[in-house]
Design an enzyme around this catalytic site. Structure first.
Site, short mmCIF file in Angstrom:
data_model
loop_
_atom_site.label_atom_id
_atom_site.label_comp_id
_atom_site.label_asym_id
_atom_site.label_seq_id
_atom_site.Cartn_x
_atom_site.Cartn_y
_atom_site.Cartn_z
N SER A 161 0.86 -1.20 0.13
CA SER A 161 0.06 -0.14 0.08
C SER A 161 1.02 1.17 0.06
CB SER A 161 -0.87 -0.29 1.19
OG SER A 161 -2.06 0.95 1.11
N ASP A 193 -8.47 -6.87 -4.64
CA ASP A 193 -8.13 -5.39 -4.02
C ASP A 193 -8.71 -4.41 -4.87
OD1 ASP A 193 -6.78 -3.11 -3.35
OD2 ASP A 193 -4.96 -3.95 -3.17
N HIS A 246 -8.01 -5.39 -0.17
CA HIS A 246 -6.57 -4.62 0.01
C HIS A 246 -5.78 -5.13 0.96
CE1 HIS A 246 -3.44 -1.77 -0.37
NE2 HIS A 246 -3.84 -1.30 0.78
#
Lengths: 376, 199
Positions: free
Chosen positions: A148, A314, A347
């Site tokens: 991320s 995601d 995610h």
């Protein structure tokens, strides 16, 4: 916030010119390490944390008393094997776990910065953290790893310091924050600033906290970390400790109760202004624009070996955005591997127990480490 | 290890750069890396196979040759290898052109549909041939564009690429294919191995 004697802090003397134009110096960078640095100093991995992470990657976080955010991946015999590697992780600047951030006092005015803190970027974050290499006397890291926002830092790090990492593992990230990413971050920021207790960012000096706003920001963000299928399977329309709907606005559904809980525990450990600053840094991240529309140019000078992973469910940093990085690297003949991991955990998959992901990460690192030892 | 790997390795020069398209579990990649010291990459469509390659320390990207070769610039590799998968593509013509754009040379192997066993199967049974190397039924085979050694040679003329070297694999032995022996090689060859380049 409480006194934090468990936090290791490096004071960065060297001035750092931020993207916003301001220069900071003598600022604290809080960090933690795991494992041992070997004699050759070639087994170090710099882990970058995501939006709400901190330097306490694994084991028990001494501040929150909960497991570190990447306990599934980092530890003895785990994917990032601390028996083998020396793992370093720093709290990003702008953060709230000891590194220079908006909850710090301005030495000149003796007042807490709040929104007077300079706006920082992903670039600023990695430029601050590279000082850790000098501190530990490491010429070249074995790897830089992060998911991320951590992945964005990986990309920026390799771009800024093309010869300082042998391998790089950006996970579930992007080279440029999308409109949708910015939109969700703005929603979070609006929730915080709309809270009466935010007080234009001066809540610290007024002895209040914008807990409600920060909790809503967290709740909204949390939804984006999960997949529709994952939510449906875990919660569905299950009711929370009741047999029937109550015809009111209490948490009837388990998902409501779950989100409220996530919001409430978050405010205990996170600073609202830090949330504003870090989401802003993510929104400003655009490595493509930084290299005049050609992402490949970001990596032209590097021989770093990349391994990129994305997750099927995601939708925040979808596979295509990760693949765009792969494409940019292949366009210049860089060494890059890529796999999309099957997972319905959204995610958040990179933080959770997803065996295919954890195995791939371990295999890539361990094989690359063997290879680099053969070469040297 | 497949019988043809040795012969593919013989064609490839040492220390060159190679892309293995449809690299499967990376067996050929490992073999070439070890014996030819090549700088080798792979593309593979199956996630499981990609994972196996990663566990072997190979640089592989998950992808589809029909869609994902376009990310590589012209002449990215000295050789691009396509092992026994040309017949599985929707558009083999585009794939061949892409191989020859990305690679300076390409090595393509094809299961030979002109082999006598295949011919006899169809002749006597009257059903689509099923052999040890082509084990699928007509309705579930991934091999939608089967061709013979002769077909591939004609293909090179129609879409205008050069066959630098052509070999037939017969009973684990390798032999050159020439204009004069192509009838025989096409009848007995189990596999055709072609080194090709742009004209």
């Amino acid at each position: 916030m409480n006194i934090r004697e468990n936090i290791k802090t490096l004071i960065i003397e060297k001035p750092l010119k931020l993207d916003c134009g301001q220069t900071i110096s003598k600022f604290p960078l809080a960090y933690e390490t795991y494992g041992k640095l070997n004699e050759n100093k070639d087994n170090a991995i710099l882990v970058f944390h995501a939006l709400t992470g901190d330097q306490f990657v694994t084991g028990v976080n001494p501040i929150t008393k909960k497991d570190g955010w990447w306990s599934y991946a980092v530890g003895p015999k785990k994917s990032i094997d601390t028996d083998k590697y020396f793992v370093i992780c720093a709290n990003v600047i702008g953060g709230c776990m000891g590194s220079f951030g908006p909850s710090h006092k301005n030495p000149e005015t003796k007042k807490i910065y709040g929104t007077d803190f300079p706006v920082i970027t992903i670039n600023d974050m990695v430029n601050a953290q590279v000082n850790l290499l000098d501190f530990f006397n490491i010429k070249k890291l074995f790897s830089v790893v992060g998911g991320s926002m951590g992945g964005m830092q990986v990309l920026q790090f390799v771009s800024n310091f093309p010869d300082k990492a042998k391998t790089a593992v950006p996970i579930a990230c992007t080279s440029s924050h999308s409109a949708q990413n910015i939109a969700f971050n703005e929603l979070g920021r609006q929730a915080i600033t709309a809270d009466h207790n935010w007080m234009d960012g001066k809540y610290n000096s007024k002895n209040t906290l914008p807990d409600k706003g920060l909790a809503v920001a967290r709740m909204a963000a949390h939804i984006t970390y999960l997949s529709k299928k994952g939510l449906q399977e875990k919660f569905g329309r299950k009711l929370q400790e009741r047999d029937d709907l109550k015809f009111g606005f209490d948490a009837d559904f388990q998902i409501e109760s779950y989100l409220r809980y996530q919001g409430s525990v978050f405010v205990d450990r996170f600073d609202a202004n830090s949330y504003l600053y870090i989401t802003r840094a993510m929104d400003y991240f655009d490595l493509v624009k930084q290299f005049n529309g050609n992402l490949s140019n970001a990596f032209k000078k590097t021989k770093t070996k990349f391994f990129i992973m994305s997750f099927t469910s995601d939708w925040l940093y979808p596979t295509q955005e990760n693949k765009d990085i792969v494409i940019a690297l292949n366009a210049i003949g860089a060494n890059v591997g890529f796999v999309e991991i099957e997972s319905d955990k959204g995610h958040d998959s990179f933080l959770l127990e997803v065996p295919d992901f954890l195995n791939a990460l371990k295999n890539f690192l361990d094989k690359s480490f063997l290879e680099s030892n053969d070469e040297s | 290890m497949k019988a043809e790997y040795n012969f593919i390795a013989n064609i490839i020069e040492k220390n060159s750069t190679v892309l293995d398209v449809g690299c499967d579990d990376g067996t050929l990649m490992e073999f070439l890396r070890k014996n030819k010291n090549v700088n080798i990459r792979g593309i593979e469509i199956s996630k499981e196979k990609v994972q196996i390659c990663i566990a072997k320390g190979l640089t592989v990207i998950e992808g589809n040759a029909e869609l994902d070769l376009k990310q590589f610039p012209k002449n990215s590799f000295d050789y691009v290898v396509l092992g026994q998968t040309l017949q599985a593509f929707i558009n083999p013509e585009i794939v061949i052109k892409e191989l020859l754009r990305v690679g300076k040379k390409a090595i393509v192997t094809i299961p030979n549909f002109g082999n006598w066993k295949v011919r006899l199967d169809l002749l006597f049974k009257g059903t689509m041939p099923i052999t040890s190397s082509l084990p699928h039924e007509w309705y579930n085979t991934p091999n939608i564009h089967m061709c013979t050694i002769k077909d591939f040679v004609r293909f090179s003329e129609t879409i205008n690429f050069k066959i630098v070297k052509s070999l037939a694999l017969i009973n684990k032995n390798i032999s050159n294919i020439s204009k004069s022996n192509i009838f025989v090689k096409n009848l007995f060859g189990e596999l055709g191995i072609f080194l090709i380049e742009n004209k």
